[in-house]
Design a protein around this motif. Structure first.
Motif, PDB file in Angstrom:
ATOM      1  N   VAL A   1       3.775  -2.862   4.048  1.00  0.00           N
ATOM      2  CA  VAL A   1       3.451  -3.293   2.880  1.00  0.00           C
ATOM      3  C   VAL A   1       2.521  -4.636   3.202  1.00  0.00           C
ATOM      4  O   VAL A   1       1.382  -4.530   2.495  1.00  0.00           O
ATOM      5  N   GLU A   2       3.091  -5.369   4.221  1.00  0.00           N
ATOM      6  CA  GLU A   2       2.222  -6.725   4.108  1.00  0.00           C
ATOM      7  C   GLU A   2       0.847  -6.281   5.056  1.00  0.00           C
ATOM      8  O   GLU A   2      -0.027  -6.819   4.518  1.00  0.00           O
ATOM      9  N   PHE A   3       0.755  -5.213   5.731  1.00  0.00           N
ATOM     10  CA  PHE A   3      -0.392  -4.757   6.413  1.00  0.00           C
ATOM     11  C   PHE A   3      -1.335  -4.289   5.348  1.00  0.00           C
ATOM     12  O   PHE A   3      -2.722  -4.643   4.960  1.00  0.00           O
ATOM     13  N   ILE A   4      -1.000  -3.427   4.270  1.00  0.00           N
ATOM     14  CA  ILE A   4      -1.634  -3.057   3.322  1.00  0.00           C
ATOM     15  C   ILE A   4      -2.294  -4.124   2.451  1.00  0.00           C
ATOM     16  O   ILE A   4      -3.501  -3.921   2.002  1.00  0.00           O
ATOM     17  N   THR A   5      -1.467  -4.981   1.993  1.00  0.00           N
ATOM     18  CA  THR A   5      -1.925  -6.441   1.167  1.00  0.00           C
ATOM     19  C   THR A   5      -2.923  -6.969   2.025  1.00  0.00           C
ATOM     20  O   THR A   5      -3.681  -7.482   1.183  1.00  0.00           O
ATOM     21  N   ASP A   6      -2.707  -7.354   3.146  1.00  0.00           N
ATOM     22  CA  ASP A   6      -3.668  -8.230   3.876  1.00  0.00           C
ATOM     23  C   ASP A   6      -5.029  -7.324   4.260  1.00  0.00           C
ATOM     24  O   ASP A   6      -5.940  -7.955   4.085  1.00  0.00           O
ATOM     25  N   THR A   7      -4.949  -5.952   4.473  1.00  0.00           N
ATOM     26  CA  THR A   7      -6.252  -5.345   4.769  1.00  0.00           C
ATOM     27  C   THR A   7      -7.056  -4.878   3.572  1.00  0.00           C
ATOM     28  O   THR A   7      -7.914  -5.179   3.629  1.00  0.00           O
ATOM     29  N   TRP A   8      -6.396  -4.515   2.668  1.00  0.00           N
ATOM     30  CA  TRP A   8      -7.082  -4.254   1.270  1.00  0.00           C
ATOM     31  C   TRP A   8      -6.726  -5.196   0.085  1.00  0.00           C
ATOM     32  O   TRP A   8      -5.610  -4.866  -0.611  1.00  0.00           O
ATOM     33  N   PRO A   9      -7.140  -6.150  -0.228  1.00  0.00           N
ATOM     34  CA  PRO A   9      -6.910  -7.136  -1.095  1.00  0.00           C
ATOM     35  C   PRO A   9      -6.906  -6.579  -2.600  1.00  0.00           C
ATOM     36  O   PRO A   9      -6.370  -7.139  -3.674  1.00  0.00           O
TER      37      PRO A   9
ATOM     38  N   LYS B   1      -6.775   2.522  10.880  1.00  0.00           N
ATOM     39  CA  LYS B   1      -6.569   1.479  10.835  1.00  0.00           C
ATOM     40  C   LYS B   1      -4.833   1.306  11.114  1.00  0.00           C
ATOM     41  O   LYS B   1      -4.545   0.378  11.925  1.00  0.00           O
ATOM     42  N   LEU B   2      -4.166   1.977  10.277  1.00  0.00           N
ATOM     43  CA  LEU B   2      -2.812   2.135  10.454  1.00  0.00           C
ATOM     44  C   LEU B   2      -2.473   2.501  11.956  1.00  0.00           C
ATOM     45  O   LEU B   2      -1.385   1.845  12.507  1.00  0.00           O
ATOM     46  N   GLY B   3      -2.986   3.584  12.373  1.00  0.00           N
ATOM     47  CA  GLY B   3      -2.783   3.775  13.878  1.00  0.00           C
ATOM     48  C   GLY B   3      -2.750   3.012  15.088  1.00  0.00           C
ATOM     49  O   GLY B   3      -2.124   2.870  15.784  1.00  0.00           O
TER      50      GLY B   3
END
Length: 193
Positions: free
Chosen positions: A166-174, A134-136
């Motif tokens: 940071v924003e991507f991690i919190t949005d993708t994995w609540p 997902k990050l890639g």
């Protein structure tokens, strides 16, 4: 004919979990002394000689303070507060419980090239292989799961995505709260919030 050999009963110390005969070689013999005086006086007669009536009361207080029962079979002697179970490694070392936190670090290589490392996502139940894919895709870079210096898996993402991640991690994995995400800047751990 000789009879069947009977198994040997071994008395284990309730403090260091070694056999009582080996407590003196353990890491915390001073903590074991009160328990040994109470439960195995025949093994260490010198300890019993040193303990006077005043010290015996002090020993009983120490045992009560540490929450160790006097060897009675019932659990009523133990304190009413629930105690955390402490994992002990061989040698009596205490295993530390891992903190639930995600650590993001930027490593510079070849002057301009950067690698962003993400550690600790697996503690929140995230599969690292899925997370690296997902990050890639999100940042259009190469991302892979590698073993870190502490033999734990981490995600290496090519490029400087230090603050966007940071924003991507919190949005993708609540399940991962923003308060549990930390940056490593200049060798210091800084909260991402």
């Amino acid at each position: 004919m000789a009879g069947k050999p009977q198994p040997v009963r071994v008395l284990y110390c309730a403090v260091c979990s070694l056999p009582a005969e080996y407590c003196e070689f353990g890491p915390d013999f001073e903590k074991c002394k009160p328990w040994l005086i109470q439960n195995a006086p025949e093994l260490y007669p010198d300890l019993v000689k040193d303990a006077t009536a005043k010290e015996a009361d002090k020993v009983a207080d120490q045992l009560n303070a540490t929450g160790i029962s006097f060897g009675t079979g019932d659990g009523a002697a133990a304190s009413s507060a629930p105690k955390e179970e402490v994992k002990r490694l061989p040698g009596g070392k205490v295993k530390k419980k891992e903190k639930l936190e995600v650590i993001i670090e930027k490593v510079t290589r070849n002057k301009r090239k950067c690698i962003t490392t993400v550690k600790g996502l697996e503690l929140f139940g995230v599969k690292l292989s899925d997370a690296s894919k997902k990050l890639g895709k999100k940042f259009a870079t190469g991302a892979s799961v590698v073993k870190g210096p502490t033999e734990k898996d981490q995600i290496d993402v090519q490029g400087d995505i230090f603050y966007d991640i940071v924003e991507f991690i919190t949005d993708t994995w609540p399940d991962v709260p923003e308060s549990a995400i930390f940056f490593i800047e200049d060798g210091r751990k800084v909260p991402a919030v």
